[in-house]
Design a protein around this motif. Structure first.
Motif, PDB file in Angstrom:
ATOM      1  N   ASP A   1      -8.724 -12.674  17.747  1.00  0.00           N
ATOM      2  CA  ASP A   1      -7.769 -12.880  18.972  1.00  0.00           C
ATOM      3  C   ASP A   1      -6.220 -12.658  18.118  1.00  0.00           C
ATOM      4  O   ASP A   1      -5.844 -13.386  17.259  1.00  0.00           O
ATOM      5  N   PRO A   2      -5.624 -11.844  18.544  1.00  0.00           N
ATOM      6  CA  PRO A   2      -4.308 -11.377  17.999  1.00  0.00           C
ATOM      7  C   PRO A   2      -3.126 -12.597  18.001  1.00  0.00           C
ATOM      8  O   PRO A   2      -2.179 -12.517  17.222  1.00  0.00           O
ATOM      9  N   ASN A   3      -3.184 -13.573  18.701  1.00  0.00           N
ATOM     10  CA  ASN A   3      -2.555 -14.734  18.968  1.00  0.00           C
ATOM     11  C   ASN A   3      -2.446 -15.219  17.809  1.00  0.00           C
ATOM     12  O   ASN A   3      -1.495 -16.091  17.253  1.00  0.00           O
ATOM     13  N   HIS A   4      -3.610 -15.401  16.862  1.00  0.00           N
ATOM     14  CA  HIS A   4      -3.632 -16.232  15.709  1.00  0.00           C
ATOM     15  C   HIS A   4      -2.721 -15.580  14.518  1.00  0.00           C
ATOM     16  O   HIS A   4      -2.424 -15.954  13.568  1.00  0.00           O
ATOM     17  N   GLY A   5      -2.900 -14.201  14.710  1.00  0.00           N
ATOM     18  CA  GLY A   5      -2.034 -13.341  13.543  1.00  0.00           C
ATOM     19  C   GLY A   5      -2.728 -13.434  12.316  1.00  0.00           C
ATOM     20  O   GLY A   5      -2.106 -13.171  11.228  1.00  0.00           O
ATOM     21  N   ILE A   6      -4.022 -13.664  12.149  1.00  0.00           N
ATOM     22  CA  ILE A   6      -4.801 -13.509  11.112  1.00  0.00           C
ATOM     23  C   ILE A   6      -5.617 -12.250  10.803  1.00  0.00           C
ATOM     24  O   ILE A   6      -6.575 -12.026  12.007  1.00  0.00           O
ATOM     25  N   ASP A   7      -5.543 -11.478   9.760  1.00  0.00           N
ATOM     26  CA  ASP A   7      -6.336 -10.088   9.972  1.00  0.00           C
ATOM     27  C   ASP A   7      -7.579 -10.209   9.282  1.00  0.00           C
ATOM     28  O   ASP A   7      -8.404  -9.319   9.665  1.00  0.00           O
ATOM     29  N   ALA A   8      -7.718 -11.236   8.396  1.00  0.00           N
ATOM     30  CA  ALA A   8      -9.041 -11.137   7.711  1.00  0.00           C
ATOM     31  C   ALA A   8      -9.242 -12.561   6.912  1.00  0.00           C
ATOM     32  O   ALA A   8      -8.272 -13.360   6.685  1.00  0.00           O
TER      33      ALA A   8
ATOM     34  N   GLU B   1     -14.537 -11.561   7.557  1.00  0.00           N
ATOM     35  CA  GLU B   1     -14.413 -11.385   9.029  1.00  0.00           C
ATOM     36  C   GLU B   1     -12.975 -10.574   8.786  1.00  0.00           C
ATOM     37  O   GLU B   1     -11.832 -10.993   8.498  1.00  0.00           O
ATOM     38  N   VAL B   2     -12.915  -9.220   9.722  1.00  0.00           N
ATOM     39  CA  VAL B   2     -11.814  -8.584   9.644  1.00  0.00           C
ATOM     40  C   VAL B   2     -11.259  -8.153  10.927  1.00  0.00           C
ATOM     41  O   VAL B   2     -12.238  -7.831  11.908  1.00  0.00           O
ATOM     42  N   SER B   3      -9.995  -8.131  11.405  1.00  0.00           N
ATOM     43  CA  SER B   3      -9.546  -7.881  12.505  1.00  0.00           C
ATOM     44  C   SER B   3      -9.433  -5.988  12.587  1.00  0.00           C
ATOM     45  O   SER B   3      -9.418  -5.084  11.583  1.00  0.00           O
ATOM     46  N   HIS B   4      -9.445  -5.520  13.928  1.00  0.00           N
ATOM     47  CA  HIS B   4      -9.201  -4.206  14.218  1.00  0.00           C
ATOM     48  C   HIS B   4      -7.789  -3.627  13.482  1.00  0.00           C
ATOM     49  O   HIS B   4      -7.692  -2.589  13.143  1.00  0.00           O
ATOM     50  N   LYS B   5      -6.827  -4.553  13.604  1.00  0.00           N
ATOM     51  CA  LYS B   5      -5.589  -4.275  13.151  1.00  0.00           C
ATOM     52  C   LYS B   5      -5.628  -3.796  11.755  1.00  0.00           C
ATOM     53  O   LYS B   5      -4.990  -2.805  11.203  1.00  0.00           O
ATOM     54  N   LEU B   6      -6.317  -4.714  10.828  1.00  0.00           N
ATOM     55  CA  LEU B   6      -6.404  -4.365   9.192  1.00  0.00           C
ATOM     56  C   LEU B   6      -7.183  -3.256   9.031  1.00  0.00           C
ATOM     57  O   LEU B   6      -6.846  -2.343   8.193  1.00  0.00           O
ATOM     58  N   ALA B   7      -8.261  -2.860   9.856  1.00  0.00           N
ATOM     59  CA  ALA B   7      -8.632  -1.465   9.544  1.00  0.00           C
ATOM     60  C   ALA B   7      -8.102  -0.542   9.949  1.00  0.00           C
ATOM     61  O   ALA B   7      -8.153   0.713   9.103  1.00  0.00           O
ATOM     62  N   HIS B   8      -7.387  -0.493  11.026  1.00  0.00           N
ATOM     63  CA  HIS B   8      -6.450   0.603  11.381  1.00  0.00           C
ATOM     64  C   HIS B   8      -5.272   0.716  10.416  1.00  0.00           C
ATOM     65  O   HIS B   8      -4.784   1.943  10.187  1.00  0.00           O
ATOM     66  N   GLN B   9      -4.551  -0.518  10.039  1.00  0.00           N
ATOM     67  CA  GLN B   9      -3.652  -0.384   9.139  1.00  0.00           C
ATOM     68  C   GLN B   9      -3.854   0.188   7.915  1.00  0.00           C
ATOM     69  O   GLN B   9      -3.011   1.125   7.332  1.00  0.00           O
ATOM     70  N   MET B  10      -4.898  -0.179   7.287  1.00  0.00           N
ATOM     71  CA  MET B  10      -5.216   0.613   5.964  1.00  0.00           C
ATOM     72  C   MET B  10      -5.497   2.069   5.701  1.00  0.00           C
ATOM     73  O   MET B  10      -5.096   2.784   5.299  1.00  0.00           O
ATOM     74  N   ASN B  11      -6.420   2.204   6.998  1.00  0.00           N
ATOM     75  CA  ASN B  11      -6.666   3.850   7.428  1.00  0.00           C
ATOM     76  C   ASN B  11      -7.006   4.621   6.138  1.00  0.00           C
ATOM     77  O   ASN B  11      -6.401   5.847   6.049  1.00  0.00           O
TER      78      ASN B  11
ATOM     79  N   TYR C   1       0.953  -1.321   0.010  1.00  0.00           N
ATOM     80  CA  TYR C   1       0.110   0.166   0.215  1.00  0.00           C
ATOM     81  C   TYR C   1       0.917   1.338  -0.024  1.00  0.00           C
ATOM     82  O   TYR C   1       1.971   1.367   0.271  1.00  0.00           O
ATOM     83  N   PRO C   2       0.067   2.481  -0.534  1.00  0.00           N
ATOM     84  CA  PRO C   2       1.106   3.681  -0.399  1.00  0.00           C
ATOM     85  C   PRO C   2       1.747   4.196   0.859  1.00  0.00           C
ATOM     86  O   PRO C   2       2.465   4.863   0.898  1.00  0.00           O
ATOM     87  N   ASN C   3       1.089   3.709   2.128  1.00  0.00           N
ATOM     88  CA  ASN C   3       1.265   3.925   3.329  1.00  0.00           C
ATOM     89  C   ASN C   3       2.454   2.835   3.810  1.00  0.00           C
ATOM     90  O   ASN C   3       2.864   2.834   5.021  1.00  0.00           O
ATOM     91  N   ASN C   4       3.260   2.084   2.828  1.00  0.00           N
ATOM     92  CA  ASN C   4       4.279   1.215   3.321  1.00  0.00           C
ATOM     93  C   ASN C   4       3.822   0.035   4.232  1.00  0.00           C
ATOM     94  O   ASN C   4       4.514  -0.676   4.602  1.00  0.00           O
ATOM     95  N   THR C   5       2.527  -0.266   4.295  1.00  0.00           N
ATOM     96  CA  THR C   5       1.939  -1.496   4.743  1.00  0.00           C
ATOM     97  C   THR C   5       1.675  -2.522   3.851  1.00  0.00           C
ATOM     98  O   THR C   5       1.593  -2.142   2.619  1.00  0.00           O
ATOM     99  N   SER C   6       1.486  -3.512   4.155  1.00  0.00           N
ATOM    100  CA  SER C   6       1.170  -4.866   3.040  1.00  0.00           C
ATOM    101  C   SER C   6       0.439  -5.744   3.633  1.00  0.00           C
ATOM    102  O   SER C   6       0.246  -5.971   4.624  1.00  0.00           O
ATOM    103  N   GLN C   7       0.052  -6.727   2.657  1.00  0.00           N
ATOM    104  CA  GLN C   7      -0.843  -7.967   2.755  1.00  0.00           C
ATOM    105  C   GLN C   7      -0.292  -9.099   2.175  1.00  0.00           C
ATOM    106  O   GLN C   7       0.221  -8.893   1.157  1.00  0.00           O
TER     107      GLN C   7
END
Length: 426
Positions: free
Chosen positions: A289-296, A321-331, A123-129
């Motif tokens: 659950d952040p321990n799973h490390g799966i964001d969507a 199904e989407v994690s809060h982390k992914l929504a925040h990361q894409m922003n 992504y343009p903000n240097n995050t990735s999937q």
């Protein structure tokens, strides 16, 4: 097979001929017309509407591949041809790339033999999937039960021929049908008469009834039949979707490192028999659950359905199904868009409605329905023959017209009606 195929009403762009030529250029016409009967070969050699719709969908996905990704596409097509038992999974990867897109960023196929994931996005903000694409096809139980139903139908047709009768056979069970159950059913129908009847054998309901054939009489030259079988799937069938999702989670975690700037996504294409209610809570727990490390987790379930006017169309179910982390990361750095080439996108599973019977159906139930109805054409006032009731009144059921011409009977059927509504590559 392009010649003789109805390519009308596939798109507003009138691009169907070009799209089918594109399929030829990628897969080679000799291969498509080959005798090995791989999935795409079966579709190519079928002239019916469902085959045409599946092929057009594939062709539109092929169209999206740019020059920079042609090497990946060629490699994937080579694997489809060389590994037919895994072909549906490879088609699913092509479909994912063809369906999904972004407004600013590119979806990139992974490097050759990259374990853990199949596509990535920067992504343009240097995050990735990292995206792992998985396919869960028909289960062994459904395959084996379907094979027994095909055998049962052959037996039923032979029984009707011996009785010079035309009847529907309906079988319903409150428990999964076993090999012993089918043996019992076959023994029972051998002793059925030529008139409608009902029986309850070891908890299995067996009914026969007249075939509804509207204003046209059934042709005396053919045996008309319908066979319908319904039963719940075993618990193993329901649980296998959770198990496959669990394996997909473990695989992408094993081959990618946890990073706040990297999101891990699983795209799961499921068979039409998957009941999302059996998977949803498990999927939510994974993404929450952040321990799973799966964001969507993106569930995709295609099905060939009928609308209220009995028109056939592709239903593309997407559940996410989407994690809060992914929504925040894409922003707002970018937005996904999903555009199936043909059909309707939906967030609801298609319903199965059985007319003329008291059935309680769930998405995970096993259902078999096949039949051929041969109708005698009517004579108009001017002496000409006509039959306007050909086609497919329900999935798996086909109506044929029988004409008495020049002292003999001739049978006609619509090439546009598929023998089965099962999807082969979507």
């Amino acid at each position: 097979m392009i010649k003789g195929r109805d390519l009308s009403d596939l798109s507003e762009n009138d691009d169907a001929s070009y799209i089918f030529e594109l399929i030829v250029s990628h897969f080679n016409e000799n291969y498509l017309n080959g005798k090995s009967r791989h999935r795409i070969q079966q579709l190519w050699q079928r002239p019916d509407r469902l085959a045409t719709v599946e092929l057009y969908t594939l062709g539109k996905c092929l169209e999206k591949f740019s020059d920079e990704n042609l090497a990946w596409l060629k490699g994937t097509i080579k694997r489809i041809r060389n590994e037919p038992e895994k072909a549906h999974g490879f088609f699913t990867e092509i479909l994912y790339y063809g369906f999904f897109g972004l407004y600013k960023s590119k979806i990139l196929p992974a490097q050759k033999k990259q374990p853990g994931y199949d596509f990535s996005v920067l992504y343009p903000n240097n995050t990735s999937q990292l995206i792992s694409v998985k396919n869960i096809d028909i289960s062994d139980y459904h395959k084996q039960t379907n094979a027994r139903c095909v055998r049962l139908r052959r037996l039923w047709i032979n029984h009707l021929k011996s009785k010079r009768s035309n009847l529907e056979l309906h079988i319903s069970s409150t428990t999964p049908l076993t090999e012993n159950d089918f043996d019992t059913i076959e023994k029972t129908i051998k002793h059925l008469g030529a008139t409608p009847s009902s029986a309850n054998v070891k908890g299995i309901q067996i009914h026969t009834r007249p075939i509804f054939h509207s204003v046209y009489d059934l042709a005396p030259t053919h045996t008309s039949d319908i066979v319908f079988v319904q039963c719940p799937s075993p618990d193993s069938e329901k649980n296998r979707y959770k198990n496959r999702l669990k394996d997909a989670v473990a695989n992408i975690k094993k081959h990618s490192n946890p990073d706040n700037s990297v999101s891990r996504i699983i795209f799961l294409r499921t068979h039409v028999s998957a009941d999302y209610e059996h998977i949803s809570e498990y999927a939510k727990n994974i993404t929450e659950d952040p321990n799973h490390g799966i964001d969507a987790i993106i569930f995709y379930q295609p099905s060939y359905v009928r609308d209220h006017l009995n028109n056939s169309l592709l239903n593309h179910l997407f559940k996410i199904e989407v994690s809060h982390k992914l929504a925040h990361q894409m922003n707002g750095s970018d937005w996904f868009k999903v555009t199936p080439p043909i059909g309707a996108a939906s967030v609801n599973q298609s319903n199965t409605i059985i007319e003329g019977g008291d059935y309680s159906i769930t998405p995970s139930d096993f259902i078999f329905q096949e039949g051929d109805i041969y109708q005698l054409a009517k004579k108009d006032v001017d002496g000409s023959l006509y039959n306007y009731d050909m086609g497919s009144p329900a999935p798996g059921i086909r109506k044929h017209a029988v004409f008495f011409v020049n002292g003999g009977y001739r049978t006609f059927e619509l090439k546009s009606s598929p023998k089965s509504d099962n999807l082969l590559i979507i």
